[in-house]
Design an enzyme around this catalytic site. Structure first.
Site, PDB file in Angstrom:
ATOM      1  N   TYR A   1      35.275  -2.680 -45.207  1.00 41.71           N
ATOM      2  CA  TYR A   1      35.224  -2.579 -46.675  1.00 41.71           C
ATOM      3  C   TYR A   1      36.067  -1.369 -47.089  1.00 41.71           C
ATOM      4  O   TYR A   1      35.610  -0.426 -47.719  1.00 41.71           O
ATOM      5  CB  TYR A   1      33.789  -2.491 -47.207  1.00 41.71           C
ATOM      6  CG  TYR A   1      33.676  -3.140 -48.556  1.00 41.71           C
ATOM      7  CD1 TYR A   1      33.749  -4.528 -48.681  1.00 41.71           C
ATOM      8  CD2 TYR A   1      33.571  -2.385 -49.725  1.00 41.71           C
ATOM      9  CE1 TYR A   1      33.700  -5.133 -49.926  1.00 41.71           C
ATOM     10  CE2 TYR A   1      33.523  -2.980 -50.969  1.00 41.71           C
ATOM     11  CZ  TYR A   1      33.579  -4.359 -51.057  1.00 41.71           C
ATOM     12  OH  TYR A   1      33.537  -4.959 -52.288  1.00 41.71           O
ATOM     13  N   LEU A   2      37.320  -1.450 -46.657  1.00 46.37           N
ATOM     14  CA  LEU A   2      38.217  -0.296 -46.702  1.00 46.37           C
ATOM     15  C   LEU A   2      38.646   0.071 -48.126  1.00 46.37           C
ATOM     16  O   LEU A   2      38.769  -0.790 -48.986  1.00 46.37           O
ATOM     17  CB  LEU A   2      39.449  -0.585 -45.832  1.00 46.37           C
ATOM     18  CG  LEU A   2      39.147  -1.010 -44.389  1.00 46.37           C
ATOM     19  CD1 LEU A   2      40.435  -1.312 -43.634  1.00 46.37           C
ATOM     20  CD2 LEU A   2      38.328   0.048 -43.653  1.00 46.37           C
TER      21      LEU A   2
ATOM     22  N   HIS B   1      40.055   5.359 -46.303  1.00 42.55           N
ATOM     23  CA  HIS B   1      40.491   4.804 -45.016  1.00 42.55           C
ATOM     24  C   HIS B   1      42.024   4.676 -44.987  1.00 42.55           C
ATOM     25  O   HIS B   1      42.660   4.982 -43.981  1.00 42.55           O
ATOM     26  CB  HIS B   1      39.906   3.401 -44.810  1.00 42.55           C
ATOM     27  CG  HIS B   1      38.408   3.333 -44.858  1.00 42.55           C
ATOM     28  ND1 HIS B   1      37.717   2.835 -45.929  1.00 42.55           N
ATOM     29  CD2 HIS B   1      37.477   3.700 -43.941  1.00 42.55           C
ATOM     30  CE1 HIS B   1      36.416   2.877 -45.679  1.00 42.55           C
ATOM     31  NE2 HIS B   1      36.236   3.402 -44.486  1.00 42.55           N
TER      32      HIS B   1
ATOM     33  N   GLY C   1      37.653  11.248 -41.232  1.00 43.57           N
ATOM     34  CA  GLY C   1      37.648  11.894 -42.544  1.00 43.57           C
ATOM     35  C   GLY C   1      36.710  13.091 -42.587  1.00 43.57           C
ATOM     36  O   GLY C   1      35.629  13.084 -42.006  1.00 43.57           O
TER      37      GLY C   1
ATOM     38  N   LYS D   1      35.421   8.749 -52.425  1.00 41.66           N
ATOM     39  CA  LYS D   1      35.484   7.301 -52.197  1.00 41.66           C
ATOM     40  C   LYS D   1      34.573   6.948 -51.043  1.00 41.66           C
ATOM     41  O   LYS D   1      34.539   7.650 -50.024  1.00 41.66           O
ATOM     42  CB  LYS D   1      36.908   6.881 -51.847  1.00 41.66           C
ATOM     43  CG  LYS D   1      37.895   7.210 -52.932  1.00 41.66           C
ATOM     44  CD  LYS D   1      38.644   5.987 -53.369  1.00 41.66           C
ATOM     45  CE  LYS D   1      39.639   6.381 -54.457  1.00 41.66           C
ATOM     46  NZ  LYS D   1      39.999   5.259 -55.301  1.00 41.66           N
TER      47      LYS D   1
HETATM   48  P1  AMP Z   1      33.404   4.446 -42.452  1.00 40.58           P
HETATM   49  O1  AMP Z   1      34.070   3.117 -42.590  1.00 40.58           O
HETATM   50  O2  AMP Z   1      32.603   4.850 -43.647  1.00 40.58           O
HETATM   51  O3  AMP Z   1      32.671   4.589 -41.144  1.00 40.58           O
HETATM   52  O4  AMP Z   1      34.587   5.513 -42.390  1.00 40.58           O
HETATM   53  C1  AMP Z   1      35.608   5.436 -41.438  1.00 40.58           C
HETATM   54  C2  AMP Z   1      36.415   6.716 -41.473  1.00 40.58           C
HETATM   55  O5  AMP Z   1      36.978   6.883 -42.775  1.00 40.58           O
HETATM   56  C3  AMP Z   1      35.547   7.965 -41.210  1.00 40.58           C
HETATM   57  O6  AMP Z   1      36.281   8.860 -40.383  1.00 40.58           O
HETATM   58  C4  AMP Z   1      35.336   8.526 -42.586  1.00 40.58           C
HETATM   59  O7  AMP Z   1      35.112   9.922 -42.612  1.00 40.58           O
HETATM   60  C5  AMP Z   1      36.651   8.176 -43.262  1.00 40.58           C
HETATM   61  N1  AMP Z   1      36.487   8.160 -44.721  1.00 40.58           N
HETATM   62  C6  AMP Z   1      35.581   7.443 -45.432  1.00 40.58           C
HETATM   63  N2  AMP Z   1      35.674   7.739 -46.753  1.00 40.58           N
HETATM   64  C7  AMP Z   1      36.646   8.671 -46.864  1.00 40.58           C
HETATM   65  C8  AMP Z   1      37.218   9.386 -47.964  1.00 40.58           C
HETATM   66  N3  AMP Z   1      36.791   9.209 -49.212  1.00 40.58           N
HETATM   67  N4  AMP Z   1      38.219  10.247 -47.713  1.00 40.58           N
HETATM   68  C9  AMP Z   1      38.666  10.455 -46.438  1.00 40.58           C
HETATM   69  N5  AMP Z   1      38.163   9.818 -45.361  1.00 40.58           N
HETATM   70  C10 AMP Z   1      37.178   8.940 -45.561  1.00 40.58           C
END
Ligand code: AMP
Length: 281
Positions: A32-33, A37, A147, A184
């Site tokens: 759900y990028l 991401h 992130g 985000k």
């Molecule tokens: P997730 O899909 O939530 O597990 O996130 C995957 C990667 O994307 C992780 O390393 C998160 O920290 C990074 N990430 C999620 N949201 C953000 C954001 N708003 N800004 C930067 N990185 C993000």
């Protein structure tokens, strides 16, 4: 761009790339990028010859009453985003591919994981460390991108890689925000219109805390109280935690002297949202 759901196939592709001397950048995600991401994928495609994005909602990092079942999914949209951002391969395994029926190995970390999100989500980081080390073994990336939004996760992964001598460079990436400052997150889609407006309070409270740090405030309690007062002014918000910790050890500190992480987790209605900033003197 390739879409693969088998570990064996992904290993074959990577073996070939490595044979050709190509470097591999990796971004583990739960799908759900969004633009957060996307910024990681773009950075990886600037810094590596090939880029792999994994999309896997890892069941073992969710607690019993968390949102595993409702976690949003849209593989078509994710595929377009990955393609446009420069990814070469999406690894999208199902649960059975990642966790065999008799899977029984867990990567557990003491320290670093006990405070902050680890306090309210006790088995979360064991789930994260297990899946990320498994993904690292499959992908064997040169660099992996995480992130700063999940600041504790980034610190935990850096420590795990160091402790277990995993041969990968961990790259931390800045938080991407909505125009009004809300970080985000795939979970922002759970918010109703009213809750979405209320969610602005997370970043607002951190901004005020940052301003007082910049003016010379060094007491963690005063910072925590200032954040608490701002959050309490929003009736839809309920505090999970507000913490001021050492940016490396994740341990609470009383007086701010070195690199410090100011991190919060807040429920807006039923949705748990996190945000943070690092203060370096
Ligand atoms: P997730 O899909 O939530 O597990 O996130 C995957 C990667 O994307 C992780 O390393 C998160 O920290 C990074 N990430 C999620 N949201 C953000 C954001 N708003 N800004 C930067 N990185 C993000």
């Amino acid at each position: 761009m390739q879409l693969e759901d088998r570990i064996k196939k992904v290993k074959e592709v990577i073996k070939q790339w490595k044979k050709e001397g190509l470097t591999v950048g990796f971004i583990p995600t739960m799908g759900y990028l969004h633009e957060g991401h996307e910024s990681l994928i773009k950075k990886a495609s600037e810094e590596n010859d090939r880029v792999i994005v994994s999309i896997f909602v890892n069941p073992i990092q969710f607690g019993p009453n968390e949102d595993l079942e409702n976690y949003p999914k849209d593989l078509d949209r994710d595929t377009t985003l990955c393609l446009n951002a420069g990814a070469d391969l999406i690894f999208n395994p199902d649960k059975e591919e990642m966790y065999f029926d008799d899977f029984c190995t867990i990567v557990n970390m003491n320290g670093l994981t006990e405070n902050l999100c680890g306090k309210s989500r006790p088995s979360h980081f064991a789930g994260v460390c297990t899946v990320v080390s498994k993904l690292f073994n499959i992908v064997t990336p040169d660099k992996a991108y995480f992130g700063q939004k999940d600041a504790q996760q980034l610190a935990v992964i850096k420590r795990m890689v160091r402790d277990l001598s995993i041969d990968v460079e961990i790259v931390g990436c800045s938080i991407i925000r909505e125009e009004d400052g809300l970080a985000k997150s795939s979970r922002n889609t759970y918010l109703s219109k009213e809750e979405r407006i209320a969610a602005i309070v997370l970043n607002k409270s951190l901004k005020l805390a940052k301003e007082s740090l910049e003016k010379g405030e060094r007491s963690s309690n005063n910072i925590i109280n200032s954040i608490k007062n701002t959050i309490d002014s929003e009736k839809l918000a309920k505090i999970d935690y507000i913490q001021v910790v050492d940016a490396l050890s994740m341990e609470n500190i009383q007086e701010i002297k070195g690199p410090t992480l100011i991190a919060i987790a807040i429920y807006i209605g039923k949705t748990r949202l996190i945000d943070n900033f690092t203060f370096k003197m």
